[in-house]
Design a protein around this motif. Sequence first.
Motif: not given
Length: 239
Positions: A74-75, A100-105, A110-111
């Motif tokens: 996903l990442a 949950t799916y690791g998208l925060k990281e 991106q930021e």
Amino acid sequence: MARGTIQNKETFLTNIADQLGRKRKTEGVERPQWSKSPQHDVFAGMSQDEMLDRFVLQCDKIHTNVVVIPQKDLASSFERVVSDMGSGSIVHWNDPRFETYGLKETLKKQEDAGVDVFEWNPDLGHKNIEKAEQANIGVTFSDTTLAESGTVVLHSNAGKGRSVSLLPQRYIAIIPKSTLVPRMTQAAEKLHELADENGRTPSCVNFISGPSNSADIELRLVVGVHGPVQATYIVIDDQ
């Protein structure tokens, strides 16, 4: 949350009963049992994989890109889709599934790379809408996904503003494969279940089938007149 007041409710309902030539019923009302229910037969018995195949075929007809990946990818897939869309600025829901799916990281990366990333914050009021208007990409998860029409169903709440999917130039929907159902019929059933469990339905339910499409009287199709001009669905095999 404060509830609105319904004015003249009793008089209104009594008047309807009078017009129907009967006394008003206030209890013992049961939903009718229909002898025919063809809406339940569409894609009946299909597996999640078969529904996914139908979903992908339909998305091609509604000008929507689909990426089907294992959850572990996903990442990297998300980063690739964002790059293909021109990066720029991103607005996304305040939704625990991003964690949950690791998208925060992934969004933090991106930021750090210079992308303007904004998470919907109900405490900021109208600023959320301003950020959505200015964003290149809006990102949400799908709560229910309709195989028949290529539709993502979004349930709004305080952290899941509807502007995220409507105002940015481009839109990404993250779709857990487990959310796939045949059609609108099952989406409505889920809303009834939510109402029974929580005593209310979501404040807003959006049904989004790819980028906005409009056609004039000569049937010349124009994409993106009143919403995102481009949409990509990232389907995660979470089963």
